[in-house]
Design a protein around this motif. Structure first.
Motif, PDB file in Angstrom:
ATOM      1  N   SER A 130      12.747   5.829  -4.996  1.00 29.22           N
ATOM      2  CA  SER A 130      11.696   4.823  -5.080  1.00 29.22           C
ATOM      3  C   SER A 130      10.346   5.518  -4.941  1.00 29.22           C
ATOM      4  N   GLU A 131       9.284   4.748  -5.068  1.00 33.89           N
ATOM      5  CA  GLU A 131       7.946   5.317  -4.902  1.00 33.89           C
ATOM      6  C   GLU A 131       7.722   5.797  -3.474  1.00 33.89           C
TER       7      GLU A 131
ATOM      8  N   GLU B 231       6.667  14.268  -1.277  1.00 34.68           N
ATOM      9  CA  GLU B 231       5.435  14.967  -1.648  1.00 34.68           C
ATOM     10  C   GLU B 231       4.649  15.387  -0.407  1.00 34.68           C
TER      11      GLU B 231
ATOM     12  N   ARG C 186      10.026   7.062  -1.482  1.00 33.91           N
ATOM     13  CA  ARG C 186      10.732   8.343  -1.320  1.00 33.91           C
ATOM     14  C   ARG C 186       9.942   9.472  -1.977  1.00 33.91           C
ATOM     15  N   ALA C 187       9.443   9.230  -3.161  1.00 34.05           N
ATOM     16  CA  ALA C 187       8.672  10.264  -3.852  1.00 34.05           C
ATOM     17  C   ALA C 187       7.424  10.641  -3.059  1.00 34.05           C
ATOM     18  N   GLU C 188       6.744   9.645  -2.480  1.00 34.33           N
ATOM     19  CA  GLU C 188       5.542   9.932  -1.697  1.00 34.33           C
ATOM     20  C   GLU C 188       5.877  10.698  -0.423  1.00 34.33           C
TER      21      GLU C 188
ATOM     22  N   ASN D 226      13.005  13.647 -14.725  1.00 36.40           N
ATOM     23  CA  ASN D 226      11.919  12.903 -15.350  1.00 36.40           C
ATOM     24  C   ASN D 226      12.075  12.832 -16.870  1.00 36.40           C
TER      25      ASN D 226
ATOM     26  N   ASN E 277       1.969  14.147  -7.172  1.00 29.67           N
ATOM     27  CA  ASN E 277       0.558  13.835  -7.382  1.00 29.67           C
ATOM     28  C   ASN E 277      -0.365  14.695  -6.525  1.00 29.67           C
TER      29      ASN E 277
ATOM     30  N   THR F  36      12.290   4.858 -12.120  1.00 30.10           N
ATOM     31  CA  THR F  36      11.091   5.383 -11.460  1.00 30.10           C
ATOM     32  C   THR F  36      11.051   6.898 -11.591  1.00 30.10           C
ATOM     33  N   TYR F  37       9.899   7.412 -11.950  1.00 32.05           N
ATOM     34  CA  TYR F  37       9.716   8.859 -12.036  1.00 32.05           C
ATOM     35  C   TYR F  37       9.639   9.457 -10.635  1.00 32.05           C
ATOM     36  N   PHE F  38      10.071  10.693 -10.528  1.00 33.98           N
ATOM     37  CA  PHE F  38       9.903  11.457  -9.293  1.00 33.98           C
ATOM     38  C   PHE F  38       8.762  12.426  -9.523  1.00 33.98           C
ATOM     39  N   GLU F  39       7.548  11.936  -9.337  1.00 32.53           N
ATOM     40  CA  GLU F  39       6.348  12.679  -9.699  1.00 32.53           C
ATOM     41  C   GLU F  39       5.738  13.338  -8.484  1.00 32.53           C
TER      42      GLU F  39
END
Length: 259
Positions: A92-93, A100, A95-97, A147, A180, A175-178
């Motif tokens: 999810s967003e 990061e 998790r990605a945050e 991705n 930032n 959802t992308y695993f980006e």
């Protein structure tokens, strides 16, 4: 009438086959996304296991980095809690945050230990540093692969006419695993002014000056022919005079030679 019924039957069969193919394509791409995410999740869990050993090793040599160490431990616990809550599903967003922020904290810890030579020479720390670097490389490679699969899947969910199948069977976008973090995305700065030669800068002792640039000829200036000194053109109005030999007397044939 029979021809129309046969034509309608053929159209219905073609639409059914297309819909079945599109549905199976969504299932295949969704499973591929889940499989590619598991590879990333394995490397993230491996990083969770390496961080406590890294923190304890740094704490023994760099007690002044208390705030940095506590931040790494806190972010690790937060990311691990979100991962346990999601149960290995696609990220999810949140998790990605969290991942990061944890990556940024670990990089900051690695930068701070540069001030401790004894820690940098510790064999245990060097091994942990190598293992973490390999893990980060695997995470980055797995993130790119994941991705790419997400991009293909999301493109099909939004494209016509496959979006009809996606809406009918509730295939939602993944959802992308980006990343930032600007420090990760920022390209290294290269200043060409530092390596360029400046003629007005003072030359350091022992420094070899660069070769001087060759002077190009000026096309506006005519070349000058050097004049030969000591050369006089002959005078064609007078005959040339033979040179006289000094010290030579012709013999006299009317007188006998003297004894």
């Amino acid at each position: 009438m029979e021809f129309i019924l046969i034509l309608l039957l053929v159209v219905v069969i073609a639409v059914g086959v297309w819909g079945l193919t599109a549905y199976n394509g969504f299932i295949k791409e969704r499973n591929l996304i889940q499989e590619s995410w598991r590879q990333v999740d394995v490397e993230l869990n491996r990083r969770y296991e390496l961080i406590p050993n890294l923190v304890e090793t740094v704490r023994g040599y760099a007690a002044h980095e208390r705030n940095t160490l506590e931040g790494v431990v806190r972010l690790r616990a937060q990311a691990q809690q979100i991962a346990a809550h999601e149960g290995g599903a696609a990220p999810s967003e949140a998790r990605a945050e969290a991942e990061e922020q944890l990556s940024s904290a670990v990089r900051g810890l690695m930068v701070s230990v540069e001030a401790y030579p004894e820690l940098k020479s510790n064999q245990n720390f060097l091994e942990l540093q190598r293992a973490l670097a390999e893990t980060e490389d695997r995470i980055a490679a797995g993130r790119r692969y994941y991705n790419a699969n997400v991009r293909n899947y999301n493109t099909r969910t939004e494209s016509v006419p496959t979006n009809l199948i996606a809406n009918a069977f509730h295939f939602e976008k993944a959802t992308y695993f980006e990343v930032n973090d600007p420090e990760v995305r920022r390209a290294p700065d290269v200043s060409f002014g530092e390596i360029a030669y400046r003629g007005d800068e003072p030359q350091q002792p022992g420094q070899i000056p660069p070769a001087a640039a060759p002077q190009l000829p000026n096309p506006q200036q005519a070349p000058q022919i050097p004049q030969q000194q000591g050369y006089q053109p002959p005078s064609y109005g007078q005959p040339p005079q033979a040179p006289q030999q000094q010290g030579y007397q012709p013999p006299s044939y009317g007188q006998p030679p003297q004894q």
